[in-house]
Scaffold this motif. Structure first.
Motif, PDB file in Angstrom:
ATOM      1  N   GLY A   1      56.390 116.763  71.147  1.00  0.00           N
ATOM      2  CA  GLY A   1      54.924 116.702  71.022  1.00  0.00           C
ATOM      3  C   GLY A   1      54.364 116.404  69.647  1.00  0.00           C
ATOM      4  O   GLY A   1      53.260 116.823  69.325  1.00  0.00           O
ATOM      5  N   LYS A   2      55.100 115.651  68.831  1.00  0.00           N
ATOM      6  CA  LYS A   2      54.605 115.356  67.473  1.00  0.00           C
ATOM      7  C   LYS A   2      53.258 114.622  67.488  1.00  0.00           C
ATOM      8  O   LYS A   2      52.375 114.914  66.702  1.00  0.00           O
ATOM      9  CB  LYS A   2      55.629 114.493  66.722  1.00  0.00           C
ATOM     10  CG  LYS A   2      56.581 115.294  65.864  1.00  0.00           C
ATOM     11  CD  LYS A   2      57.365 114.355  64.950  1.00  0.00           C
ATOM     12  CE  LYS A   2      58.024 115.114  63.817  1.00  0.00           C
ATOM     13  NZ  LYS A   2      58.748 114.223  62.920  1.00  0.00           N
ATOM     14  N   LYS A   3      53.123 113.657  68.389  1.00  0.00           N
ATOM     15  CA  LYS A   3      51.881 112.870  68.456  1.00  0.00           C
ATOM     16  C   LYS A   3      50.756 113.751  69.015  1.00  0.00           C
ATOM     17  O   LYS A   3      49.625 113.715  68.540  1.00  0.00           O
ATOM     18  CB  LYS A   3      52.116 111.655  69.357  1.00  0.00           C
ATOM     19  CG  LYS A   3      50.953 110.658  69.425  1.00  0.00           C
ATOM     20  CD  LYS A   3      51.193 109.466  68.524  1.00  0.00           C
ATOM     21  CE  LYS A   3      50.199 108.375  68.736  1.00  0.00           C
ATOM     22  NZ  LYS A   3      50.678 107.278  69.539  1.00  0.00           N
ATOM     23  N   LEU A   4      51.093 114.532  70.022  1.00  0.00           N
ATOM     24  CA  LEU A   4      50.109 115.437  70.633  1.00  0.00           C
ATOM     25  C   LEU A   4      49.594 116.428  69.596  1.00  0.00           C
ATOM     26  O   LEU A   4      48.425 116.799  69.589  1.00  0.00           O
ATOM     27  CB  LEU A   4      50.774 116.183  71.796  1.00  0.00           C
ATOM     28  CG  LEU A   4      49.887 116.765  72.890  1.00  0.00           C
ATOM     29  CD1 LEU A   4      48.973 115.715  73.482  1.00  0.00           C
ATOM     30  CD2 LEU A   4      50.726 117.396  73.976  1.00  0.00           C
TER      31      LEU A   4
ATOM     32  N   SER B   1      51.404 103.156  67.229  1.00  0.00           N
ATOM     33  CA  SER B   1      50.575 103.728  66.168  1.00  0.00           C
ATOM     34  C   SER B   1      51.129 105.086  65.742  1.00  0.00           C
ATOM     35  O   SER B   1      51.799 105.748  66.530  1.00  0.00           O
ATOM     36  CB  SER B   1      49.134 103.876  66.654  1.00  0.00           C
ATOM     37  OG  SER B   1      49.109 104.476  67.924  1.00  0.00           O
ATOM     38  N   TYR B   2      50.810 105.495  64.514  1.00  0.00           N
ATOM     39  CA  TYR B   2      51.360 106.738  63.931  1.00  0.00           C
ATOM     40  C   TYR B   2      52.881 106.743  64.056  1.00  0.00           C
ATOM     41  O   TYR B   2      53.469 107.604  64.696  1.00  0.00           O
ATOM     42  CB  TYR B   2      50.777 107.987  64.611  1.00  0.00           C
ATOM     43  CG  TYR B   2      49.354 108.276  64.252  1.00  0.00           C
ATOM     44  CD1 TYR B   2      48.964 108.409  62.915  1.00  0.00           C
ATOM     45  CD2 TYR B   2      48.379 108.431  65.230  1.00  0.00           C
ATOM     46  CE1 TYR B   2      47.640 108.680  62.570  1.00  0.00           C
ATOM     47  CE2 TYR B   2      47.045 108.693  64.890  1.00  0.00           C
ATOM     48  CZ  TYR B   2      46.701 108.815  63.563  1.00  0.00           C
ATOM     49  OH  TYR B   2      45.397 109.079  63.225  1.00  0.00           O
ATOM     50  N   GLN B   3      53.514 105.761  63.418  1.00  0.00           N
ATOM     51  CA  GLN B   3      54.950 105.576  63.600  1.00  0.00           C
ATOM     52  C   GLN B   3      55.767 106.768  63.097  1.00  0.00           C
ATOM     53  O   GLN B   3      56.892 106.970  63.531  1.00  0.00           O
ATOM     54  CB  GLN B   3      55.392 104.278  62.936  1.00  0.00           C
ATOM     55  CG  GLN B   3      54.713 103.073  63.568  1.00  0.00           C
ATOM     56  CD  GLN B   3      55.421 101.775  63.287  1.00  0.00           C
ATOM     57  OE1 GLN B   3      56.289 101.695  62.448  1.00  0.00           O
ATOM     58  NE2 GLN B   3      55.042 100.745  64.020  1.00  0.00           N
TER      59      GLN B   3
ATOM     60  N   GLY C   1      57.262 108.864  65.713  1.00  0.00           N
ATOM     61  CA  GLY C   1      58.299 108.313  66.591  1.00  0.00           C
ATOM     62  C   GLY C   1      57.805 107.209  67.502  1.00  0.00           C
ATOM     63  O   GLY C   1      58.577 106.635  68.264  1.00  0.00           O
ATOM     64  N   SER C   2      56.482 106.901  67.442  1.00  0.00           N
ATOM     65  CA  SER C   2      55.946 105.798  68.275  1.00  0.00           C
ATOM     66  C   SER C   2      56.245 104.483  67.584  1.00  0.00           C
ATOM     67  O   SER C   2      55.383 103.899  66.937  1.00  0.00           O
ATOM     68  CB  SER C   2      54.433 105.926  68.443  1.00  0.00           C
ATOM     69  OG  SER C   2      54.100 107.142  69.026  1.00  0.00           O
TER      70      SER C   2
END
Length: 401
Positions: A22-25, A156-158, A161-162
């Motif tokens: 959940g890093k992006k979340l 986005s927001y690499q 991990g994206s």
């Protein structure tokens, strides 16, 4: 997706290349996680910018109210704020992640962290398994399975991990991936004086973005915006970027800000006259304190072409009307968008023509499903992009074959 699949009796393995889930979340909603929107179904549907009709079935199968019910059932207390944005009551995105993790544990979902998917394997048009790599040791292995949900996010927001892995998997499976653009991203502005406004936030303004050659309106909204060291940002502007992303690659666009949208030109002229009456012995540059934020005054004075030291009682009607017109039509030239590092989401992705809208299954390789931002679907800000993620994830997991 993992929870729904496990609830339906499937044995589920979740692969995550990061060291935690959940890093992006965790970053969404400035760390508060605006996880859905409490508007009606029309609000949800109309918030989608790209391929709205494709999501009709998914939204019907798992609506924003279903999302709220789902998290309520997982014990997450939440609240509804301005613009129907839904946040955890605690204002901590970690509580959303925690609720999902606890439920996966309860359902015996196998979670493999620090595990990167290297290749999606298929034979005779059907998914057969994955080749995965341990990011710590570098060792690789094969994992067999009969269904796969690709929910890798966008580009986005690499740092989270994206990094566009999902697009690579899709291409290797024969899917078309439409051009990738940063979206929900700040604009770059041409005017030099804009730098003087850095850090200024404007509330309750009306913004319009248009094509300067044709006058055609691309986007308009009412709300909050922000001036930065390179241009403009804030909720209204970020949403506008999704509509302008393709056009601005070809040409500059015009941003018009109505600084006083509650008043028409005649009413604003009366208001300015009243202020001028009170300040008739002051110089023009010292007469706008009640009308405008302090930071904006020197810029407005300069653009109005009224001499800054001119006494108010000497300002002509023509000059005053020029000021009123400027306040109702404060213009900036938009020259481009910032990059993926600042984009909240990605526009473009796996072509929806090759995905079944009811089940999210690939039309090219059976047993492969797509969910969330990896698809060529996106929406404006306000919890709508996460709702797309939940709805498509549910559709995929509920139809695993």
């Amino acid at each position: 997706a993992a929870i729904t699949a496990a609830r339906n009796g499937n044995q589920v393995i979740l692969f995550e290349k990061n060291e935690k889930l959940g890093k992006k979340l965790f970053m969404t909603g400035k760390g508060r996680c605006n996880f859905t929107n409490a508007g009606d179904s029309e609000d949800i549907f109309n918030s989608v910018v790209t391929n709205r009709k494709f999501l009709y079935s998914a939204f019907n199968g798992f609506s924003n109210y279903d999302t709220m019910g789902f998290f309520d059932e997982l014990g997450l207390a939440f609240k509804i704020e301005r613009g129907n944005r839904v946040f955890p009551e605690s204002d901590h995105s970690s509580d959303v992640i925690g609720a999902l993790q606890r439920e996966m544990k309860k359902l015996s979902v196998e979670v493999h962290l620090n595990t990167e998917v290297v290749q999606v394997c298929h034979k005779d048009g059907r998914f057969t398994g994955l080749r995965v790599k341990d990011t710590v040791t570098g060792s690789k292995r094969m994992v067999q399975g009969n269904a796969l949900i690709i929910a890798t996010g966008g580009n986005s927001y690499q740092s989270t991990g994206s990094t566009g892995d999902g697009y690579r998997f899709a291409k290797e499976l024969g899917h078309e991936v439409t051009p990738i653009l940063p979206a929900l991203v700040p604009f770059i502005v041409k005017e030099e004086w804009e730098r003087e406004l850095q850090g200024l936030s404007l509330k309750n303004v009306a913004v319009t973005i248009s094509d300067p050659d044709t006058g055609k309106k691309i986007y308009s909204d009412f709300g909050e915006m922000l001036f930065t060291h390179f241009g403009v940002s804030g909720p209204t502007v970020l949403s506008a970027s999704s509509y302008a992303a393709k056009v601005i690659r070809q040409k500059n666009l015009l941003l018009t800000i109505d600084l006083k949208p509650a008043l028409d030109e005649a009413q604003l002229d009366e208001r300015v006259l009243r202020d001028f009456e009170e300040a008739k012995n002051k110089s023009f540059k010292n007469s706008l304190d009640k009308l405008l934020p302090k930071k904006l005054i020197p810029v407005v004075v300069e653009l109005s072409k009224i001499p800054p030291d001119k006494k108010i009682h000497e300002v002509t009607k023509q000059e005053r009307q020029r000021l009123v017109t400027l306040l109702k039509n404060f213009k900036l030239t938009l020259t481009g968008l910032r990059g993926f590092q600042e984009a909240i989401i990605t526009q473009g992705g796996v072509s929806v023509k090759e995905v079944n809208p009811a089940t999210m299954e690939s039309k090219l390789v059976s047993g492969v499903y797509f969910a969330g931002e990896v698809l060529d679907v996106d929406a404006v800000t306000g919890g709508f992009n996460l709702q797309i993620a939940w709805s498509t994830a549910y559709a995929a997991a509920a139809h695993l074959s």
